[in-house]
Scaffold this active site. Structure first.
Site, PDB file in Angstrom:
ATOM      1  N   HIS A  19       7.134  27.370  48.010  1.00 16.13           N
ATOM      2  CA  HIS A  19       6.094  26.494  47.454  1.00 16.13           C
ATOM      3  C   HIS A  19       5.694  25.441  48.499  1.00 16.13           C
ATOM      4  O   HIS A  19       4.520  25.151  48.681  1.00 16.13           O
ATOM      5  CB  HIS A  19       6.610  25.745  46.216  1.00 16.13           C
ATOM      6  CG  HIS A  19       6.925  26.602  45.031  1.00 16.13           C
ATOM      7  ND1 HIS A  19       8.116  26.524  44.339  1.00 16.13           N
ATOM      8  CD2 HIS A  19       6.199  27.556  44.390  1.00 16.13           C
ATOM      9  CE1 HIS A  19       8.103  27.369  43.329  1.00 16.13           C
ATOM     10  NE2 HIS A  19       6.966  28.023  43.329  1.00 16.13           N
ATOM     11  N   LYS A  43       7.395  30.424  28.839  1.00 15.61           N
ATOM     12  CA  LYS A  43       8.320  30.539  29.956  1.00 15.61           C
ATOM     13  C   LYS A  43       9.521  29.633  29.726  1.00 15.61           C
ATOM     14  O   LYS A  43       9.365  28.436  29.483  1.00 15.61           O
ATOM     15  CB  LYS A  43       7.603  30.136  31.250  1.00 15.61           C
ATOM     16  CG  LYS A  43       8.069  30.900  32.458  1.00 15.61           C
ATOM     17  CD  LYS A  43       7.083  30.725  33.606  1.00 15.61           C
ATOM     18  CE  LYS A  43       7.611  31.366  34.879  1.00 15.61           C
ATOM     19  NZ  LYS A  43       6.662  31.272  35.990  1.00 15.61           N
ATOM     20  N   ARG A  92       3.102  36.565  47.325  1.00 17.00           N
ATOM     21  CA  ARG A  92       4.266  37.164  47.982  1.00 17.00           C
ATOM     22  C   ARG A  92       4.093  38.669  48.073  1.00 17.00           C
ATOM     23  O   ARG A  92       2.972  39.155  48.009  1.00 17.00           O
ATOM     24  CB  ARG A  92       5.542  36.835  47.209  1.00 17.00           C
ATOM     25  CG  ARG A  92       6.064  35.459  47.465  1.00 17.00           C
ATOM     26  CD  ARG A  92       7.041  35.056  46.420  1.00 17.00           C
ATOM     27  NE  ARG A  92       6.372  34.967  45.137  1.00 17.00           N
ATOM     28  CZ  ARG A  92       6.902  34.434  44.045  1.00 17.00           C
ATOM     29  NH1 ARG A  92       8.111  33.953  44.083  1.00 17.00           N
ATOM     30  NH2 ARG A  92       6.233  34.375  42.930  1.00 17.00           N
ATOM     31  N   SER A 130      11.775  30.782  42.567  1.00 20.06           N
ATOM     32  CA  SER A 130      12.605  29.816  41.842  1.00 20.06           C
ATOM     33  C   SER A 130      13.738  30.559  41.132  1.00 20.06           C
ATOM     34  O   SER A 130      14.863  30.057  41.034  1.00 20.06           O
ATOM     35  CB  SER A 130      11.766  29.068  40.809  1.00 20.06           C
ATOM     36  OG  SER A 130      10.719  28.376  41.431  1.00 20.06           O
TER      37      SER A 130
HETATM   38  P1  ADP Z   1       7.717  31.525  40.552  1.00 16.55           P
HETATM   39  O1  ADP Z   1       6.751  32.669  40.649  1.00 16.55           O
HETATM   40  O2  ADP Z   1       8.726  31.463  41.652  1.00 16.55           O
HETATM   41  O3  ADP Z   1       8.274  31.263  39.179  1.00 16.55           O
HETATM   42  P2  ADP Z   1       5.705  29.475  40.241  1.00 16.55           P
HETATM   43  O4  ADP Z   1       5.154  29.895  38.934  1.00 16.55           O
HETATM   44  O5  ADP Z   1       6.173  28.077  40.325  1.00 16.55           O
HETATM   45  O6  ADP Z   1       6.875  30.286  40.856  1.00 16.55           O
HETATM   46  O7  ADP Z   1       4.650  29.780  41.366  1.00 16.55           O
HETATM   47  C1  ADP Z   1       3.557  28.965  41.645  1.00 16.55           C
HETATM   48  C2  ADP Z   1       2.737  29.578  42.740  1.00 16.55           C
HETATM   49  O8  ADP Z   1       3.488  29.609  43.937  1.00 16.55           O
HETATM   50  C3  ADP Z   1       2.283  31.019  42.492  1.00 16.55           C
HETATM   51  O9  ADP Z   1       0.977  31.155  43.039  1.00 16.55           O
HETATM   52  C4  ADP Z   1       3.282  31.818  43.291  1.00 16.55           C
HETATM   53  O10 ADP Z   1       2.738  33.054  43.689  1.00 16.55           O
HETATM   54  C5  ADP Z   1       3.505  30.906  44.476  1.00 16.55           C
HETATM   55  N1  ADP Z   1       4.791  31.128  45.135  1.00 16.55           N
HETATM   56  C6  ADP Z   1       6.015  31.077  44.580  1.00 16.55           C
HETATM   57  N2  ADP Z   1       6.975  31.358  45.496  1.00 16.55           N
HETATM   58  C7  ADP Z   1       6.320  31.582  46.671  1.00 16.55           C
HETATM   59  C8  ADP Z   1       6.741  31.963  47.987  1.00 16.55           C
HETATM   60  N3  ADP Z   1       8.034  32.169  48.266  1.00 16.55           N
HETATM   61  N4  ADP Z   1       5.787  32.128  48.926  1.00 16.55           N
HETATM   62  C9  ADP Z   1       4.479  31.947  48.618  1.00 16.55           C
HETATM   63  N5  ADP Z   1       4.023  31.620  47.405  1.00 16.55           N
HETATM   64  C10 ADP Z   1       4.920  31.436  46.430  1.00 16.55           C
END
Ligand code: ADP
Length: 166
Positions: A19, A43, A92, A130
């Protein structure tokens, strides 16, 4: 219509280096970036909204053009309410694609004026999520390469206390 501000939405449960990479790069590409913690009732989260916000605040405090906000409900309603136009999503490995494709097309249908822009993950964070942090941390695995150093202990503390509650 504000096209100088981008909104980066997510659960951030908790914020990871993946992030952070998207936050840092977006903050350079736009004049302002809003990291938006979106509450999704479906969630199951480990960190409360306040905890997630505090963690992000701690690791973005040095970035003057980054702010944090929270929202419950439709993402496009948040953007419209603030007159913003740009959504940033991190992408990703293939796993993100189906879901993000569907969300981007849905948002486009609901709000023609709003654009979703994708930023490709850095290779070293391609498999970081996460969820991985939440699995590895409580089992004693090293999460140093996964979360910012300044919040590592806060995250471990919370995850370990959760384990005790089970
Ligand atoms: P997760 O998918 O890990 O539960 P979130 O809902 O918090 O995470 O994700 C928020 C945004 O951050 C989404 O657009 C997700 O694709 C992106 N994101 C999460 N982890 C990464 C990463 N390792 N690299 C790039 N983008 C990421």
């Amino acid at each position: 219509m504000n096209i100088r501000t981008a909104v980066y939405p997510g659960s951030f449960d908790p914020v990871t280096l993946g992030h952070m990479d998207i936050i840092e790069r977006s903050a350079k590409a736009f004049e302002r970036l809003v990291v938006l913690i979106v509450e999704n009732p479906e969630k199951k989260v480990s960190f409360s909204l306040e905890e997630r916000r505090a963690l992000i605040e701690k690791v973005t405090s040095h970035m003057d053009n980054v702010s944090i906000d929270t929202h419950r409900g439709l993402l496009i309603d948040y953007l419209r309410g603030h007159d913003y136009r740009i959504i940033i999503k991190g992408l990703r490995a293939i796993s993100d694609f189906d879901y993000e494709f569907q969300m981007a097309l849905t948002n486009k249908k609901l709000a023609e004026e709003i654009e979703t822009m994708f930023m490709m993950t850095r290779a070293e964070y391609a498999f970081l999520s996460s969820s991985v942090v939440k699995i590895v941390g409580p089992m004693g695995g090293d999460i140093s390469g996964m979360v910012p150093a300044s919040i590592k202990e806060d995250i471990l503390h919370r995850l370990t206390s959760l384990k005790g509650e089970e």
